[in-house]
Every structure is written in structure tokens, then in C-alpha cells.
Scaffold this active site. Structure first.
Site, PDB file in Angstrom:
ATOM      1  N   ASP A  99      80.740   3.669  35.271  1.00 54.69           N
ATOM      2  CA  ASP A  99      81.972   3.181  35.869  1.00 54.69           C
ATOM      3  C   ASP A  99      82.583   2.155  34.925  1.00 54.69           C
ATOM      4  OD1 ASP A  99      83.819   2.957  38.088  1.00 54.69           O
ATOM      5  OD2 ASP A  99      82.112   3.400  39.388  1.00 54.69           O
ATOM      6  N   ASP A 201      87.956   3.126  37.061  1.00 51.15           N
ATOM      7  CA  ASP A 201      88.361   2.645  38.375  1.00 51.15           C
ATOM      8  C   ASP A 201      89.874   2.423  38.440  1.00 51.15           C
ATOM      9  OD1 ASP A 201      87.491   1.526  41.006  1.00 51.15           O
ATOM     10  OD2 ASP A 201      88.318  -0.335  40.192  1.00 51.15           O
ATOM     11  N   GLU A 264      89.970   7.626  38.375  1.00 51.30           N
ATOM     12  CA  GLU A 264      90.106   7.512  39.832  1.00 51.30           C
ATOM     13  C   GLU A 264      91.590   7.362  40.145  1.00 51.30           C
ATOM     14  OE1 GLU A 264      88.716   4.797  43.651  1.00 51.30           O
ATOM     15  OE2 GLU A 264      89.282   3.860  41.767  1.00 51.30           O
ATOM     16  N   HIS A 325      81.724   6.316  47.269  1.00 51.87           N
ATOM     17  CA  HIS A 325      81.324   5.041  47.841  1.00 51.87           C
ATOM     18  C   HIS A 325      82.429   4.351  48.639  1.00 51.87           C
ATOM     19  CE1 HIS A 325      83.336   4.280  44.073  1.00 51.87           C
ATOM     20  NE2 HIS A 325      83.529   3.033  44.429  1.00 51.87           N
ATOM     21  N   ASP A 326      83.648   4.898  48.611  1.00 47.45           N
ATOM     22  CA  ASP A 326      84.774   4.296  49.324  1.00 47.45           C
ATOM     23  C   ASP A 326      85.166   5.066  50.577  1.00 47.45           C
ATOM     24  OD1 ASP A 326      85.179   2.137  47.587  1.00 47.45           O
ATOM     25  OD2 ASP A 326      86.459   3.321  46.256  1.00 47.45           O
TER      26      ASP A 326
END
Length: 532
Positions: A99, A201, A264, A325-326
Site C-alpha cells: 500500500d 491509496d 484506489e 478493508h473499507d
């Protein structure tokens, strides 16, 4: 050729490091724990592990507030342990994706400490500072994703700084060439250590409107929605200049062989696909989250696939995501039975699939007691169901205390059913969802039509979605039929070999298929069967 590019034919497995495996006994997953559990992604058959942030951080947003882009947080281990993890992953044939969080740093990063020291500091322009509005308030109406204004006043210097997320996460100024060079150097630091790529991200946030104009109101906003949705982020994200920034980032990776850049991007399809770049110099894989938000019906999924395939640029490679994860766990969103259909859909669509840890064992969201809540979003907007902790709970490996995740107290509670739903138990069950995932991945590896073939829609009538995957070079053709309903459906396709059912209880020659409720099948029509 697709098979010559690992990230095209491969499968990405996301690891949330705090919750995968604790190797130190402090209740928090770490690099040592990931290394201990590399048997699992290797056994499952995936090609790459993507590790959520492990950089030094005050953990205001659990690693998405970075205090040093070229180090490892002690809670996760050290650079030596990271190097060992990369070496062992590579020895097993697993790629390692990190990430990367370039939109914002921690407010404890040395860059921001210098930036806020004075208006004259050389790093002042590394972040986004603006004078107050005439009434002394924020410079404009931009909102933070975790609630409240996206501006915080620094009393010492008398200016506001911008933060798209928490005040502890000030946004970097990507219009500043010095910032770009520093972040490119950070990418090279990890690439030189053998990292195979990055998931970037909130990549669409990196450039803001140069005039800092107010965002317009969202006419579709409802009070139960998140506060950020009150306005349309027309000026605070997704600016035209962003594509040059992404192209520069891509150029850094292109200087190294066989690397991948994943972005993302939560945007509508027509804006999402722009991130491939006009000359395919953008992200290799702008993340496609459409399945996460789709109505779970055959016609809706068929429409979504068709629109995405039509929107892709000629050289753009598709990708699919069921969870991360969101977002809520897929098994929570659509139920345990349909989660098996989702697995078959994910692994038979054209493009690169990304699998979120725990989905392969059917993990569901876990209710988090109020005194155990960790997520800053839930703390800032309590009672709205926005917290992400329920989808980040520890992986249960076996039926022992704390599921074999830790010898200490886990940072988040495990699922109440971990004694029954765990890797060790489901791996021994020939009809478990874990076995289904492994069999699907093995079939995908064995069938060139699934890895590289074109997508051919057939029908989406009632509850049943049918499509095919064709590979012209080998002549192979497979048909996938998925029953999204609760009634039995008959399918007449002529003589075929049933290769796999989501129920894992039948295979062999068939002349017609009776699809049971929430069942999916993969078939090889006899007339078109050829070795792959």
C-alpha cells in the site's frame, strides 16, 4: 499475451496486517505473522499478496497516516523482517504489493512539522495552506471524508491546512515538484527492496482545484448517508491535472521490470477508466469496485459487466473486487449462500481478481462492542454504521484460543463462530467455501479461457446469469451459469462436461443442468472442448 504478464493472469490477495497473524504476542498482526502464514496464500493458489500500510504511524487511521515513507512501524517489525518476508514470498512464487499513501501524511511526519513551523519554512508549500475566509472560517466548504470540515486552523501561523480525511492526516501538495520527487524516491526505495508493485491509496484525490472553489450540494443526499456525501466532490478531487501525476508515478515503476501500479478510485465508470491514461501510461489497474455496490440480481450484474467492458479502453485490462478493508464483508452483504456464487463470479470474469483475506472462509462482519471500537470514522460519526472495524477482525486459523491468531488479547474481537469457521477446519471439508475458492483458483490456472479469454454475454433471464469465456488461440470455450435466486432453474445447453459446481458435489457429463437455488456451475460444451 496475457499469460506473459503476471498481474493480468494472476490473483491478488489483500492482507490487512493487523488482523492476519500476530507473531509477537501483542494482539496485533505483524510481518513475522504474515511470514508464518505464507503457506496459506501459497496453498490457496493466489499469485500476489497486497499488504495494507506498515509504515511508521501514530495510528490515528491505522497506518494510513504515515510518519515515514521509508521505514517499518515497530508494531509490525523492522526492515530486516520485511526483507525476509519479501525473500520468502518470492521463493514461494508470490509477488508482494505494498500500500502506498501519497495523498496525505501524518501530522507527525517531519515534513509537516517543518511545514507548520512558520509561513516562511522551506516546506510550507509541501502541504496545502490557505488564509481564512473573510469571516475567519475555513477557506471553502470542502468536507472531510470522516466528518466535519476538511480544513483545520493552525493557530500558530494563522492559516488553515487541508485534510481530506482526519485532521491528523494533512494533504500533501502534489502541485509542488519537490513533493513529487520525494514521493517518487519513496517508491524507488521499496522497488529497490524487491517490491512488485503498489496499491495507491485514494489516487484520485492527489490534485485539488487550483482556485479552491466550493463544492456544489449533492441533490441526492439523504440524512442517513455519510456527511461527506452532502456535497459533490467536484473541486476537491479528480481534477484534470491528476493524470499527469499518475503518469509520472507509472514512469517510476516502468523503470523496473514486471511491476504493477494499482489505483484506489471510487468514481463512476466513465471517470474511472480515464485513470488508465490516454496512452495507457496511467495505472495498470484502476480498481473497479462496481461489484461492491451492485444490486445482487442477475440483470443488474449483467448490465454492470456490459457497461464496464464497453467503457474500457482498447488496451485496458479489467479487474474485479468483492471486498476490502473499507467495505462490508461480501457474506454480510449478500448472505452465505450467495457468497459462493460471488466467488465463482469473481474468479471467472475477464480480468484480474482481488480477494480480501477471510472472504475465502466466508467471514462475515463482526459486531464490535462500543468499548472496543477502533475506527476513527465510527468515533467521529457514531451510530451511523460507518465504522470499518467489523470487516477488519482477526483471521481465525483454527479452533484454539483466539483462533490461533495471537497468544495475547486480539486488538479486535474474533467472530463468535471462529471455532467452526476457521482455516484448519474448512480446509478439511470437501464442500466448504474455502475448498470452493481453492478449486476455482486451480481451475482458473488450468483453463486458458478463464485466464485470458474474452467475455461473451449469453443471457440474464430472471435469476440466472449465463456468460462464456472464449480463447481463440486454443479454441477453448467455457460457460458459466449462476443462479441468484431461491428457486430451481433448468438450463439446456446440450452435451457438456460439468467442471465445477459451487456446491462441490457433482461433476461429469450432462445434457442439461438443473441449477439449484444459489448454485453456480462451470461447463465445457462437448462440441467445443479442446485441451488448454
Amino acid at each position: 499475451m496475457v499469460d506473459a504478464v503476471w498481474w493480468k493472469h494472476g490473483i491478488v490477495y489483500q492482507i490487512y496486517p493487523r488482523s492476519f497473524q500476530d507473531g509477537s504476542g501483542d494482539g496485533i498482526g505483524d510481518l513475522s505473522g504474515i511470514r508464518q502464514r505464507l503457506d496459506h496464500p501459497e496453498w490457496l493458489g493466489v499469485d500476489a499478496i497486497w499488504i495494507s500500510p506498515i509504515y511508521p504511524s501514530p495510528m490515528a487511521d491505522f497506518g494510513y497516516d504515515v510518519a515515514d515513507y521509508c521505514e517499518i512501524d515497530p508494531v509490525f517489525g523492522s526492515l530486516d523482517e520485511f526483507d525476509l518476508l519479501v525473500a520468502e514470498a518470492h521463493a514461494r512464487g508470490l509477488k508482494v504489493i505494498l500500500d502506498f499513501v501519497p495523498n496525505h501524511s501524518s501530522d507527525q511526519h517531519p515534513w509537516f512539522r517543518e511545514s507548520r513551523a512558520s509561513r516562511a519554512n522551506p516546506k510550507r508549500n509541501w502541504y496545502i495552506w490557505r488564509d481564512p475566509a473573510p469571516d475567519g472560517g475555513p477557506p471553502n466548504n470542502w468536507l472531510a471524508n470522516f466528518g466535519g470540515s476538511a480544513w483545520t486552523l493552525d493557530e500558530h501561523t494563522g492559516q488553515y491546512y487541508h485534510h481530506a480525511f482526519l485532521p491528523e492526516q494533512p494533504d500533501l501538495n502534489w502541485r509542488n515538484p519537490e513533493v513529487r520527487r520525494a514521493m517518487h524516491d519513496a517508491l524507488r526505495f521499496w522497488l529497490d527492496r524487491g517490491v512488485d508493485g503498489f496499491r495507491v491509496d485514494v489516487i484520485w484525490h492527489l490534485i485539488k482545484d487550483a482556485q479552491f472553489r466550493d463544492n456544489p450540494p449533492n441533490p441526492a443526499w439523504q440524512p442517513h448517508n455519510a456527511g461527506i456525501d452532502r456535497l459533490l466532490q467536484v473541486h476537491s478531487a479528480d481534477q484534470p491535472e491528476i493524470h499527469a501525476v499518475v503518469a509520472e508515478m507509472r514512469a517510476v515503476l516502468d523503470a523496473y521490470p514486471d511491476r504493477v501500479l494499482i489505483g484506489e478510485i471510487y468514481l463512476p465508470l466513465e471517470r474511472l477508466v480515464a485513470y488508465y491514461g490516454a496512452e495507457m501510461e496511467g495505472a495498470h489497474l484502476p480498481f473497479n469496485f462496481q461489484l461492491i455496490f451492485a444490486d445482487w440480481t442477475a440483470p443488474a450484474i449483467a448490465k454492470l459487466i456490459a457497461e464496464y467492458e464497453a467503457a474500457l479502453p482498447a488496451e485496458g485490462w479489467p479487474n474485479w473486487v468483492l471486498g476490502n478493508h473499507d467495505q462490508k464483508r461480501i457474506a454480510t452483504r449478500i448472505g452465505a449462500a450467495q457468497a459462493r456464487i460471488a466467488a465463482m463470479l469473481l474468479l471467472t470474469l475477464r480480468g484480474t481478481p482481488t480477494l480480501y483475506y477471510g472472504d475465502e472462509i466466508g467471514m462475515e462482519n463482526v459486531a464490535i462492542p462500543a468499548d472496543r471500537v477502533q475506527d476513527p470514522w465510527e468515533r467521529r460519526e457514531p451510530g451511523r454504521g460507518l465504522g470499518r472495524d467489523p470487516a477488519r477482525t482477526p483471521m481465525p486459523w483454527d479452533g484454539s484460543r483466539h483462533g490461533g491468531f495471537t497468544t495475547g488479547e486480539p486488538w479486535l474481537p474474533l467472530s463468535p463462530d471462529f471455532a467452526q469457521r476457521n482455516v484448519a477446519r474448512l480446509a478439511e471439508d470437501p464442500q466448504s467455501i474455502l475448498t470452493l475458492y481453492r478449486d476455482l483458483i486451480a481451475l482458473r490456472r488450468a483453463q486458458v479461457a478463464l485466464r485470458a479469454g474474452v467475455h461473451v454475454p449469453i443471457s440474464a433471464e430472471g435469476d440466472v446469469l449465463v456468460y462464456e469465456r472464449h480463447d481463440a488461440a486454443s479454441g477453448s470455450r467455457l460457460r458459466i451459469a449462476l443462479n441468484f435466486g431461491e428457486e430451481t432453474r433448468r438450463l439446456d445447453i446440450g452435451p457438456a462436461q460439468l467442471l465445477l459446481s459451487t456446491a462441490l458435489d457433482r461433476a461429469g457429463h450432462v445434457d442439461e443442468v438443473v441449477l439449484r437455488p444459489a448454485e453456480g456451475v462451470i461447463l465445457a460444451p462437448i462440441a467445443a472442448r479442446r485441451a488448454t
